[in-house]
Write an enzyme that holds these catalytic residues in place. Structure first.
Site, PDB file in Angstrom:
ATOM      1  N   GLU A  41       0.836  -1.206   0.000  1.00  0.00           N
ATOM      2  CA  GLU A  41       0.000   0.000   0.000  1.00  0.00           C
ATOM      3  C   GLU A  41       0.868   1.254   0.000  1.00  0.00           C
ATOM      4  OE1 GLU A  41      -2.727  -0.563   3.257  1.00  0.00           O
ATOM      5  OE2 GLU A  41      -3.778  -2.161   2.184  1.00  0.00           O
ATOM      6  N   GLU A  52      -1.558 -10.204  -5.904  1.00  0.00           N
ATOM      7  CA  GLU A  52      -1.534 -10.938  -7.176  1.00  0.00           C
ATOM      8  C   GLU A  52      -0.653 -10.197  -8.197  1.00  0.00           C
ATOM      9  OE1 GLU A  52      -4.118 -10.058  -5.335  1.00  0.00           O
ATOM     10  OE2 GLU A  52      -5.817 -11.426  -5.568  1.00  0.00           O
TER      11      GLU A  52
END
Ligand code: THU
Length: 128
Positions: A41, A52
């Protein structure tokens, strides 16, 4: 070590100070090699990346472009479904039958497929 165990291990490295929701992903490529990724993040929220996407980037960086199997894990109440963007990213490198294992850190898991996750996918044939 199962593919989900690789995802579980890399999840620990997630950078998720904002959502506090750590995700891990592991890909077995066609060669049998395993590539992993975690969510990363950013304080500018839209700049964050999913687990992913990290695993796919690691696979491509190693010169591999075919997913044979993928597993995703999170501390969610039920096995975590990949977000829409990640479904499209996975479909770029996986055929419709590729198994996708979704798991919780509590030990629940389910197996689905790329086709089931992204029916009616946009692909290169639509640009013919
Ligand atoms: N996240 C993933 O890494 N993969 C998914 O499939 C769903 C969501 C991350 C993005 C963000 O860092 C956090 O989980 C909460 O949405």
């Amino acid at each position: 070590m199962d593919l989900i165990d690789h995802a579980r291990a890399v999840r620990e490295n997630a950078h998720a100070p904002y959502s506090k929701f750590k995700v891990g992903a592991a890909i077995k490529a066609a060669s049998g090699n395993i590539y992993t990724g975690c969510n990363v993040e950013n304080v500018a929220y839209p700049e964050g990346t999913c687990a992913e996407a990290g695993a796919i980037a690691a696979m491509c960086a190693a010169g591999e472009y075919e997913i044979a199997e993928i597993a995703v894990i999170a501390g969610s109440p039920t096995p975590i479904p990949p977000c829409g963007g990640c479904r499209q990213k996975i479909a770029e490198f996986a055929n419709a039958a590729v198994p996708v294992t979704l798991a919780t850190t509590q030990g629940e898991s389910s197996v689905t497929s790329v086709a089931a996750l992204l029916p009616g996918a946009f692909d290169a044939s639509h640009m013919a």
